[in-house]
Scaffold this motif. Structure first.
Motif, mmCIF file in Angstrom:
data_model
loop_
_atom_site.group_PDB
_atom_site.id
_atom_site.type_symbol
_atom_site.label_atom_id
_atom_site.label_comp_id
_atom_site.label_asym_id
_atom_site.label_seq_id
_atom_site.Cartn_x
_atom_site.Cartn_y
_atom_site.Cartn_z
ATOM 1 N N UNK A 1 -2.001 2.536 4.231
ATOM 2 C CA UNK A 1 -2.025 1.090 3.953
ATOM 3 C C UNK A 1 -2.426 0.762 2.518
ATOM 4 N N UNK A 2 -3.466 1.412 2.000
ATOM 5 C CA UNK A 2 -3.886 1.101 0.629
ATOM 6 C C UNK A 2 -2.814 1.505 -0.387
ATOM 7 N N UNK A 3 -2.118 2.594 -0.124
ATOM 8 C CA UNK A 3 -1.051 3.022 -1.037
ATOM 9 C C UNK A 3 0.050 1.976 -1.088
ATOM 10 N N UNK A 4 0.444 1.459 0.066
ATOM 11 C CA UNK A 4 1.499 0.442 0.106
ATOM 12 C C UNK A 4 1.039 -0.834 -0.587
ATOM 13 N N UNK A 5 -0.208 -1.237 -0.361
ATOM 14 C CA UNK A 5 -0.725 -2.430 -1.030
ATOM 15 C C UNK A 5 -0.668 -2.279 -2.540
#
Length: 332
Positions: A246-250
């Motif tokens: 999730x943090x990578x996509x954000x």
């Protein structure tokens, strides 16, 4: 505010965006008793203070030089003038106290709370914000650091009771307000015309974003410091527990603000390359829903620089989602 462009369209942000809110205060603006209280916590008088760039919280965010030669970073807000920010600071203090010492995150030194003013006191992190627009070398460096950070934070070292709900979702709520829908259409007719599809995607947050990793929840360039010794991720009040991608996509969604195609990075990154594409779509829909609900329902008193950044980031998520094919179940 920008329409979600087509694949060959211009960058979402067609003018420079401030990465620092417009409601900051200086050290000398704090009440004398609060300054004395913070000095008592750090164990030395403050001889100078420099407000730091990055982030949109109201209140103090300053690097303090102390009479004994040390430097500390302090964030402070008043429950009277900025109650939500004061609560963010309290939550961040509790979260940061639980983070592993080896992780590239702020180290909590202490806190101050007199019932009105709340302050978190942190060790100095030497570094600077990434450049804008994103440069390949810096973006790749941060993405590499996120792989290691995910390992440090799995399983989550923070009790769920200390965390707030993830800042995700908003499309279904937007449909309940005619005024918000009108404002949404002025920002992006593409999303307004597909709001049922977007709402259907964000309905699967609990299933598709579940995991055991502590996530930052607000991972953009203004919450990252690049130093000679590595990459540090700062400002943790919005952390939540979920899937490690999730943090990578954000972070990658913010690259679209600068006209960078995030998809090749997502295909190559170890935390995203094997993820079911629909799960990425769910996150992009939920994240853009939160951001654009904030933009379309904010009161006139909200910091305009925050609204401008949230709008650009929300449209950037939509840009990527549009290029992926809205709600695709199998895209490699």
């Amino acid at each position: 505010m920008a329409e979600a462009p087509g694949k060959d369209g211009p960058p979402v942000a067609d003018r420079p965006l401030s990465r620092t809110g417009g409601r900051r205060i200086l050290w000398q603006d704090l009440p004398p008793e609060v300054r004395r209280g913070i000095e008592s916590r750090v164990g030395a008088p403050v001889i100078s203070a420099r407000s730091q760039p990055g982030g949109f919280s109201e209140g103090l965010a300053s690097l303090l030089a102390l009479a004994d030669g040390r430097r500390v970073f302090v964030k402070a807000a008043s429950r009277v003038g900025a109650s939500a920010v004061a609560e963010f600071h309290l939550r961040e203090i509790a979260i940061t106290a639980c983070l592993p010492a080896a992780a590239p995150v702020p180290r909590l030194l202490g806190s101050y709370d007199d019932g009105v003013w709340v302050a978190g006191i942190y060790a100095e992190i030497e570094g600077c914000l990434p450049g804008r627009p994103w440069r390949h070398g810096e973006l790749s460096r941060v993405l590499d650091a996120l792989t290691a950070l995910s390992t440090d934070l799995t399983p989550a070292p923070v009790a769920p009771a200390l965390l707030a709900a993830p800042r995700l979702g908003g499309w279904r709520a937007l449909t309940q307000s005619a005024g918000a829908m009108t404002r949404l259409a002025a920002i992006t007719t593409w999303a307004a015309d597909r709001i049922d599809d977007l709402a259907a995607l964000e309905a699967d947050i609990d299933r598709d974003l579940a995991g055991r990793t502590l996530l930052h929840g607000d991972l953009y360039g203004f919450n990252i410091l690049l130093g000679a010794d590595g990459v540090s991720v700062v400002d943790w009040p919005h952390a939540w527990i979920g899937a490690p991608f999730c943090d990578v996509v954000t972070l990658l969604s913010s690259a679209s603000v600068d006209g960078i195609d995030p998809e090749p990075y997502a295909r190559d990154h170890p935390l995203t390359r094997d993820v079911d594409p629909r799960r990425v779509d769910v996150l992009l829909a939920a994240h853009s829903g939160f951001l654009l609900r904030l933009v379309t329902t904010a009161s006139p008193s909200v910091d305009p620089s925050l609204i401008e950044m949230a709008s650009a980031l929300g449209v950037a998520c939509l840009r990527w989602l549009q290029e992926r094919g809205l709600g695709s179940k199998a895209r490699r």
